[in-house]
Design a protein around this motif. Structure first.
Motif, PDB file in Angstrom:
ATOM      1  N   GLU A 591      11.883  -2.023   1.669  1.00 22.10           N
ATOM      2  CA  GLU A 591      12.535  -3.310   1.906  1.00 22.10           C
ATOM      3  C   GLU A 591      12.103  -3.874   3.261  1.00 22.10           C
ATOM      4  O   GLU A 591      11.832  -5.076   3.393  1.00 22.10           O
ATOM      5  CB  GLU A 591      14.049  -3.163   1.844  1.00 22.10           C
ATOM      6  CG  GLU A 591      14.580  -3.008   0.430  1.00 22.10           C
ATOM      7  CD  GLU A 591      16.093  -3.167   0.354  1.00 22.10           C
ATOM      8  OE1 GLU A 591      16.723  -3.388   1.411  1.00 22.10           O
ATOM      9  OE2 GLU A 591      16.634  -3.090  -0.758  1.00 22.10           O
ATOM     10  N   SER A 595       9.743  -7.173   3.745  1.00 21.93           N
ATOM     11  CA  SER A 595      10.349  -8.282   4.487  1.00 21.93           C
ATOM     12  C   SER A 595       9.419  -8.821   5.568  1.00 21.93           C
ATOM     13  O   SER A 595       9.658  -9.907   6.108  1.00 21.93           O
ATOM     14  CB  SER A 595      11.677  -7.839   5.115  1.00 21.93           C
ATOM     15  OG  SER A 595      11.482  -7.099   6.307  1.00 21.93           O
ATOM     16  N   ASP A 635      13.630  -0.946  -8.399  1.00 23.17           N
ATOM     17  CA  ASP A 635      14.436  -2.030  -7.837  1.00 23.17           C
ATOM     18  C   ASP A 635      13.738  -2.708  -6.655  1.00 23.17           C
ATOM     19  O   ASP A 635      13.671  -3.941  -6.580  1.00 23.17           O
ATOM     20  CB  ASP A 635      15.793  -1.499  -7.391  1.00 23.17           C
ATOM     21  CG  ASP A 635      16.657  -1.043  -8.557  1.00 23.17           C
ATOM     22  OD1 ASP A 635      16.358  -1.422  -9.712  1.00 23.17           O
ATOM     23  OD2 ASP A 635      17.621  -0.290  -8.324  1.00 23.17           O
ATOM     24  N   VAL A 636      13.230  -1.904  -5.732  1.00 24.45           N
ATOM     25  CA  VAL A 636      12.678  -2.478  -4.510  1.00 24.45           C
ATOM     26  C   VAL A 636      11.313  -3.107  -4.744  1.00 24.45           C
ATOM     27  O   VAL A 636      10.856  -3.925  -3.938  1.00 24.45           O
ATOM     28  CB  VAL A 636      12.617  -1.402  -3.406  1.00 24.45           C
ATOM     29  CG1 VAL A 636      11.436  -0.466  -3.589  1.00 24.45           C
ATOM     30  CG2 VAL A 636      12.614  -2.032  -2.026  1.00 24.45           C
ATOM     31  N   LEU A 641      12.904 -10.232  -4.675  1.00 23.30           N
ATOM     32  CA  LEU A 641      13.730  -9.297  -3.925  1.00 23.30           C
ATOM     33  C   LEU A 641      14.473 -10.034  -2.820  1.00 23.30           C
ATOM     34  O   LEU A 641      13.879 -10.824  -2.078  1.00 23.30           O
ATOM     35  CB  LEU A 641      12.856  -8.202  -3.299  1.00 23.30           C
ATOM     36  CG  LEU A 641      13.562  -7.211  -2.382  1.00 23.30           C
ATOM     37  CD1 LEU A 641      14.482  -6.286  -3.186  1.00 23.30           C
ATOM     38  CD2 LEU A 641      12.537  -6.385  -1.588  1.00 23.30           C
ATOM     39  N   ALA A 642      15.774  -9.774  -2.718  1.00 22.55           N
ATOM     40  CA  ALA A 642      16.569 -10.247  -1.586  1.00 22.55           C
ATOM     41  C   ALA A 642      17.039  -9.029  -0.807  1.00 22.55           C
ATOM     42  O   ALA A 642      17.546  -8.066  -1.387  1.00 22.55           O
ATOM     43  CB  ALA A 642      17.761 -11.064  -2.076  1.00 22.55           C
ATOM     44  N   THR A 643      16.864  -9.059   0.506  1.00 16.82           N
ATOM     45  CA  THR A 643      17.209  -7.897   1.328  1.00 16.82           C
ATOM     46  C   THR A 643      17.745  -8.355   2.675  1.00 16.82           C
ATOM     47  O   THR A 643      17.220  -9.297   3.280  1.00 16.82           O
ATOM     48  CB  THR A 643      15.979  -6.975   1.533  1.00 16.82           C
ATOM     49  OG1 THR A 643      16.311  -5.934   2.447  1.00 16.82           O
ATOM     50  CG2 THR A 643      14.769  -7.730   2.051  1.00 16.82           C
ATOM     51  N   LEU A 653      19.110 -12.676   5.785  1.00 17.18           N
ATOM     52  CA  LEU A 653      18.768 -12.413   4.389  1.00 17.18           C
ATOM     53  C   LEU A 653      17.329 -12.869   4.187  1.00 17.18           C
ATOM     54  O   LEU A 653      17.017 -14.055   4.381  1.00 17.18           O
ATOM     55  CB  LEU A 653      19.701 -13.164   3.445  1.00 17.18           C
ATOM     56  CG  LEU A 653      19.420 -12.956   1.948  1.00 17.18           C
ATOM     57  CD1 LEU A 653      19.783 -11.535   1.524  1.00 17.18           C
ATOM     58  CD2 LEU A 653      20.172 -13.978   1.097  1.00 17.18           C
ATOM     59  N   THR A 722      21.536  -8.393  -6.969  1.00 17.57           N
ATOM     60  CA  THR A 722      22.482  -8.608  -5.879  1.00 17.57           C
ATOM     61  C   THR A 722      22.088  -7.776  -4.669  1.00 17.57           C
ATOM     62  O   THR A 722      21.801  -6.585  -4.776  1.00 17.57           O
ATOM     63  CB  THR A 722      23.903  -8.234  -6.327  1.00 17.57           C
ATOM     64  OG1 THR A 722      24.274  -9.067  -7.426  1.00 17.57           O
ATOM     65  CG2 THR A 722      24.903  -8.415  -5.201  1.00 17.57           C
ATOM     66  N   ALA A 723      22.050  -8.427  -3.504  1.00 18.80           N
ATOM     67  CA  ALA A 723      21.751  -7.721  -2.265  1.00 18.80           C
ATOM     68  C   ALA A 723      23.052  -7.351  -1.577  1.00 18.80           C
ATOM     69  O   ALA A 723      23.979  -8.164  -1.513  1.00 18.80           O
ATOM     70  CB  ALA A 723      20.898  -8.589  -1.352  1.00 18.80           C
ATOM     71  N   HIS A 725      24.724  -5.502   1.971  1.00 18.95           N
ATOM     72  CA  HIS A 725      24.555  -4.956   3.320  1.00 18.95           C
ATOM     73  C   HIS A 725      25.754  -4.085   3.648  1.00 18.95           C
ATOM     74  O   HIS A 725      26.907  -4.522   3.561  1.00 18.95           O
ATOM     75  CB  HIS A 725      24.445  -6.085   4.347  1.00 18.95           C
ATOM     76  CG  HIS A 725      24.514  -5.601   5.764  1.00 18.95           C
ATOM     77  ND1 HIS A 725      23.557  -4.799   6.331  1.00 18.95           N
ATOM     78  CD2 HIS A 725      25.461  -5.806   6.736  1.00 18.95           C
ATOM     79  CE1 HIS A 725      23.886  -4.523   7.586  1.00 18.95           C
ATOM     80  NE2 HIS A 725      25.038  -5.119   7.853  1.00 18.95           N
TER      81      HIS A 725
END
Length: 828
Positions: A591, A595, A635-636, A641-643, A653, A722-723, A725
């Motif tokens: 991730e 990013s 998944d990753v 991808l939202a992280t 985000l 869904t991300a 944290h």
């Protein structure tokens, strides 16, 4: 003209060495292709090599000379030549025909062809191949030519044999001998096709694209061939071109332009059309020889032009940037002759279904069977192929260099038809090793392989296949005077995290391209206990440590969990926690790397697969069971991808859209308690370009936590997972270990499928069904599923036979992160 296989009626005998008495008296029926270990096991002369501590008990095999022998009938059919064709002999061997040594070999990684005409007799003939003891041979050559640095305990770098075969930090030490690829007799007259390199390109027009094929055809002539010319015809995509070739000519290049081809694309970027290529050789209208394969029309380039941040590593296919989501590949079985086409295809399917688009064939293994590359061609999985040098210094004198040149030449030619193959790489970690691993003093000025990586190999690629990119090494900086593992330049290997640092330190690295990194975890429970039988089972049991090859591996597993997960209290908790932590560590790293786009253009995790049942970095274990890590990778590696990631201004985000379609929609942010109570929320509209990214900074209302142990931040975007944290680590969270309601029922319209429906009454992390503990053959469609309060997930479990479905609710099967808090005092 046809190759006659010589695969039947072989016997195997031990010639000399530390041979047990029961083996010394035996003439064993041998399987060809095959190897000594599998033959001995097949007749019960050795126990299963992967079980218990059988590895140490069977070390004598690698120090023994072995002889294979068979008889075959032969009658002279009038052909000019009768060639023995051996595609793979492992490794240093003497070949005898009718009691006379006719040839010797010393390289597992290449094939051989020898004219036997003068040695054959009408009727029954004897063929024998005697293999020198590989361990003793490696040690003898190392002593003779001067030892050079290497990892692990055998001097594998003195022999052109698969390095992993002598043991690795994930691999069993089973130095093999045997006829490991097909062998046969080729009788022919006049001329034959020796090799074909069908090199491709694209020629773009205003209204379409044509395929360009340059077929480089090498010919081999017998001494008594006539002076008549031959005709070579190349056919592809409905187009054929013929060329006349004079007698004795070494070869010919036939160029074809195929109109309106459909380009071949990597997975996620388009389709993978493959075109049959036929090469026919005839003389005076009579067919003489034939060759066929498949190609995909595409172009490949890697951009390493320096930029403001250093040196990028940007892979382009058909002029389009490919964000690499990949895994490193090792041989899928310690005994490589046990890997069949179906097993190859299952592993490639593992990669495809994990959203990967590239596999890197690591340099301590083998040039794989064409079955592997065929599967990648069809699936759109790109292949980065190392030349076979790994973690060692290699002599450049003629005794080794001649073999290196021969094997590299054969590999480049053999693999040239495969569109999936896009990168040739000179070595694994050797330039880095020379820089940092204390090699310079013991080498004392002697050669160590640099000439291969900077001269021989790139010149061979340029001559034989200039359509593909060549990299001297991995890692490599592509910049003079720069450390080979500099994160701002080229490719990088990140191993300080696994070896010495907490996995949160992945964020300290900002690689342009991460071509190796990873974290360990055990295989599935059943895979483990089928091979390890310590009583009681313990991470530090004798047999367990036999199946943990990394230096201080279990200590590193413990250190890697500290601060993230509660300390395990049983072997079952240890197993689940270390699997979960492996998945969490790699997910965290990828991730972060993704990013960094567009600075970072790829991640290749170590590793996809295993070669035997072992605690390792693999995502799919040796028994072909997908570990939790595999689900994390799926998944990753999702294209979208939202992280949540820290940035200089605070938590942000990061939204990545690695698809050809732009995305526009709403981003819903919430800060909630574990039971679902909303503490803060916002909705905003976001637009992201195709193959683009965006960043949303979070306001303090989402980052100032009144109760960090009981809160999370959530981002929902249509078309994205869904991300979530987590402000603090799982060990410090106040998680309910019993917050799931579970229902098990048969699938109404799918015989043999059981549905497990779970509903969360509160936040539950990483729900996973360890279905092998329900039934050894069972599989499940998802894992590491995190649910918010009130959410439901349904797991599809296939297989299981007569197993009791109620077992799927057993805590040993239905696992999650919350369960590690069961029976402990609540976090405060």
């Amino acid at each position: 003209m046809a190759l006659r296989p010589l695969h039947d009626n072989w016997t195997l005998t031990a010639v000399s060495g530390p041979i047990p008495q029961e083996v010394a008296q035996a003439a064993v029926a041998a399987t060809v292709p095959g190897c000594v270990h599998t033959d001995l096991h097949a007749v019960g002369l050795i126990a299963a090599p992967f079980d218990d501590d059988n590895e140490s008990a069977q070390q004598w095999i690698g120090s023994t000379l072995w002889r294979y022998e068979t008889e075959f009938d032969w009658h002279d059919d009038g052909s000019d030549r009768h060639d023995l064709v051996a595609d793979g002999l492992d490794t240093v061997a003497a070949i005898e025909v009718n009691g006379r040594v006719v040839a010797e070999t010393q390289n597992q990684h290449r094939g051989y062809r020898f004219d036997l005409g003068a040695h054959l007799r009408d009727g029954t003939n004897t063929l024998a191949i005697t293999f020198r003891a590989p361990v003793d041979e490696a040690e003898a050559r190392s002593a003779e030519h001067g030892p050079r640095p290497h990892v692990n305990h055998h001097p594998y770098n003195a022999l052109r044999k698969a390095a992993f075969n002598f043991g690795w930090d994930w691999g069993i030490d089973v130095a093999t001998s045997g006829i490991w690829r097909p062998i046969g007799l080729d009788s022919w007259t006049g001329v034959r096709i020796a090799a074909v390199r069908p090199l491709v390109d694209l020629a773009r027009r205003d209204d379409g694209v044509d395929g360009v094929l340059d077929a480089h055809i090498d010919l081999d002539w017998s001494e008594v061939s006539t002076g008549e010319p031959v005709r070579v015809t190349v056919s592809v995509g409905g187009t054929s071109i013929s060329e006349q070739v004079a007698q004795g000519a070494a070869g010919v290049v036939v160029s074809i332009r195929v109109p309106d081809v459909q380009p071949w694309w990597p997975a996620g970027h388009g389709e993978q059309p493959l075109y049959s290529v036929e090469v026919a050789l005839d003389r005076a209208g009579e067919a003489v020889d034939h060759w066929s394969s498949r190609v995909g029309f595409r172009t490949v380039a890697v951009d390493t032009t320096p930029d403001a941040e250093g040196t990028p590593f940007v892979l382009r296919v058909n002029d389009k940037v490919i964000q690499v989501r990949g895994a490193n590949w090792i041989p899928d079985h310690a005994f490589v002759t046990e890997i069949d086409v179906d097993r190859y295809r299952r592993r490639v399917r593992d990669a495809v279904e994990a959203n990967m688009n590239l596999l890197r064939v690591w340099g301590g293994g083998i040039y794989e069977s064409d079955d592997f590359y065929d599967a990648c061609d069809e699936a759109g999985i790109l292949v980065w192929q190392d030349f076979l040098f790994a973690c060692a210094a290699y002599a450049e004198e003629a005794w080794l260099a001649d073999e290196v040149e021969a094997e590299a030449t054969q590999a480049i030619v053999r693999l040239s038809p495969h569109p999936s193959l896009v990168i040739w790489n000179g070595n694994n970690e050797n330039i880095w090793g020379h820089e940092d691993w204390g090699w310079k003093e013991p080498l004392d000025g002697r050669t160590w392989g640099l000439g291969y990586y900077l001269s021989l190999l790139p010149s061979l690629v340029a001559e034989l296949d200039p359509t593909r990119f060549y990299s001297p090494a991995s890692p490599y900086s592509f910049a003079e005077g720069i450390h080979p593992n500099d994160e701002s330049h080229g490719t990088m290997h990140i191993w300080d995290v696994w070896n010495t640092l907490d996995y949160s330190e992945y964020r300290r690295h900002r690689p342009r391209f991460a071509s190796e990194f990873g974290f360990q975890g055990p295989p599935a429970w059943t895979t483990l206990v089928d091979a390890v039988h310590d009583e009681p089972l313990d991470p530090y049991g004798h047999q367990m440590l036999v199946h943990q090859k990394a230096a201080d591996g279990n200590l590193k597993l413990e250190r890697g969990m500290a601060g993230h997960l509660p300390e395990p209290r049983s072997i079952e908790e240890w197993h689940w926690a270390t699997q979960l932590n492996q998945a969490a560590a790699v997910r965290f790293g990828i991730e972060h790397f993704r990013s960094l786009s567009p600075r970072n253009t790829g991640a290749i995790v170590w590793q996809l697969n295993d070669s035997w049942p072992v605690v390792s970095w693999a995502a799919v274990d040796f028994a072909e069971r997908r570990k939790p890590l595999w689900f994390a990778l799926r998944d990753v590696y999702e294209p979208r991808l939202a992280t949540f990631q820290p940035r200089e201004s605070g938590l942000a985000l990061i939204v990545l859209n690695d698809t050809d379609e732009p995305w526009r929609g709403e981003v819903a942010l919430q800060r909630t308690t574990f039971d679902g109570r909303v503490l803060a929320e916002s909705v905003q509209t976001l637009s992201i370009a195709a193959r683009g990214e965006a960043t949303i900074g979070l306001d303090p209302e989402f980052t100032d936590h009144a109760d960090a142990a009981g809160e999370i931040v959530v981002a929902r975007l249509d078309g994205f997972a869904t991300a979530v944290h987590n402000p603090v680590e799982l060990v410090a969270q106040r998680l309910d270990p019993d917050a799931l309601d579970v229902e098990v029922r048969p699938a109404a319209d799918e015989p043999g499928v059981t549905l497990v429906q779970v509903t969360a009454r509160a936040y539950v992390r990483d729900i996973t069904l360890l279905v092998d503990r329900y039934a050894p053959d069972a599989t499940v469609d998802q894992g590491l599923v995190t649910l918010l309060a009130g959410e439901t997930a349904v797991f599809r479990v296939a297989g299981g036979g007569d197993a009791d479905p109620a077992t799927l609710q057993d805590p040993a099967v239905l696992q999650h992160g919350n369960a590690l808090h069961r029976g402990r005092a609540a976090a405060v």
